[in-house]
Design an enzyme around this catalytic site. Sequence first.
Site, short mmCIF file in Angstrom:
data_model
loop_
_atom_site.label_atom_id
_atom_site.label_comp_id
_atom_site.label_asym_id
_atom_site.label_seq_id
_atom_site.Cartn_x
_atom_site.Cartn_y
_atom_site.Cartn_z
N CYS A 135 34.85 -7.00 -86.68
CA CYS A 135 35.87 -8.00 -87.01
C CYS A 135 37.21 -7.64 -86.38
CB CYS A 135 35.99 -8.12 -88.53
SG CYS A 135 37.22 -9.33 -89.04
N CYS A 138 40.19 -8.47 -88.57
CA CYS A 138 40.43 -7.52 -89.66
C CYS A 138 41.02 -6.20 -89.14
CB CYS A 138 39.14 -7.15 -90.39
SG CYS A 138 37.99 -8.49 -90.64
N ASP A 139 40.44 -5.68 -88.07
CA ASP A 139 40.73 -4.30 -87.68
C ASP A 139 41.51 -4.16 -86.37
OD1 ASP A 139 39.28 -3.49 -89.89
OD2 ASP A 139 37.41 -3.28 -88.78
#
Length: 312
Positions: A135, A138-139
């Site tokens: 992701c 997300c990261d």
Amino acid sequence: MEKIVIIGSGPAGLTAAIYSGRANLQPLVVEGFQTGGQSGGQLMTTTEVENYPGFEQSIMGPELISKMRTQAERFGTRFVSGDILGVDFSTQPFKLNRSSGDLEARCVLIATGARANILDHPSVKKYWGKGVSACATCDGALPVFRNKPIMVIGGGDSAIEEALFLTKFASKVIILHRRDAFRASKIMQKRAFENSKIEIIFDSVIEDLFGEKFVQGAKIKNIKTAELKDVQCSGIFMGIGHTPNTSFLNGALQLDEKGYIVTKPFSTATSIKGVFACGDVSDPQYRQAITAAGSGCAASIEAERYLSELGE
Ligand code: NDP
């Protein structure tokens, strides 16, 4: 018999629980284990969440889920664990076959999410969470990836979208694709080809990953020439698609060709009256914690209306 059973305990299911708890519906949340062996959904395997509104300094994924769970409990939500193995939506009350005891419910909310497809390779498992992620949203912005080369695997819209997003942080983004052509939409391909920070390597697959504590690069193999090459990168993102967790439905609801639950436009209503779907299980497009939470809220409001029609 339950008034409302929510299957799934990620942001969609827990938001639905908060709303239906506050509406005095005493929701029962079934926390399953079928994806990744733990409840709480994909946020449980995410590190810092920097884009969930309200947490200006970011929050760890598991902590966010824990807070939502406590908030749901505060309004009377009950939790049981066990995967739902089958459903019968042909009669009222609906019947749910659970690994640890069957359930009956007037109304069912499905929030079982989706799982990112992950390369089935031992080195991917070894470096998971140590530079390997599924992701970028997300990261990708984490300090560990800043101004370093990053690799994205895949040739669909997700891979290209992730690659374009990562160019904001990385010194360079390498897209590694197993064929010699992308399946992504033309406009996304054009953006990738025109971005000077993106390097594209076709016809190639991961042979191995290397690095000490964190990943430092990939040994890749050209599948046409069998040539091996080391590519330095500090992060590797899987962009090889998602699989919605709908196999337990076994034809009980209308799904799209990829297995996502089909909902009515601007609604969480499914093909069966009284069954609602929210979060990633019915969202092939956005797949964010905040969009999942938003649709969990909508599903709860629609469920409440349905139950009052039934006189509950
Ligand atoms: P897709 O299924 O479209 O693409 C997956 C990609 O991963 C393909 O290129 C595929 O290769 C590759 N792949 C799959 N398995 C492997 C493997 N084992 N090893 C190496 N490569 C692999 O999934 P997406 O998530 O990209 O997209 C899903 C849907 O969501 C699509 O309809 C897409 O259009 C949509 N979407 C739209 C977006 C937008 O419009 N902005 C953003 C994201 C998604 P191959 O091509 O060889 O099969």
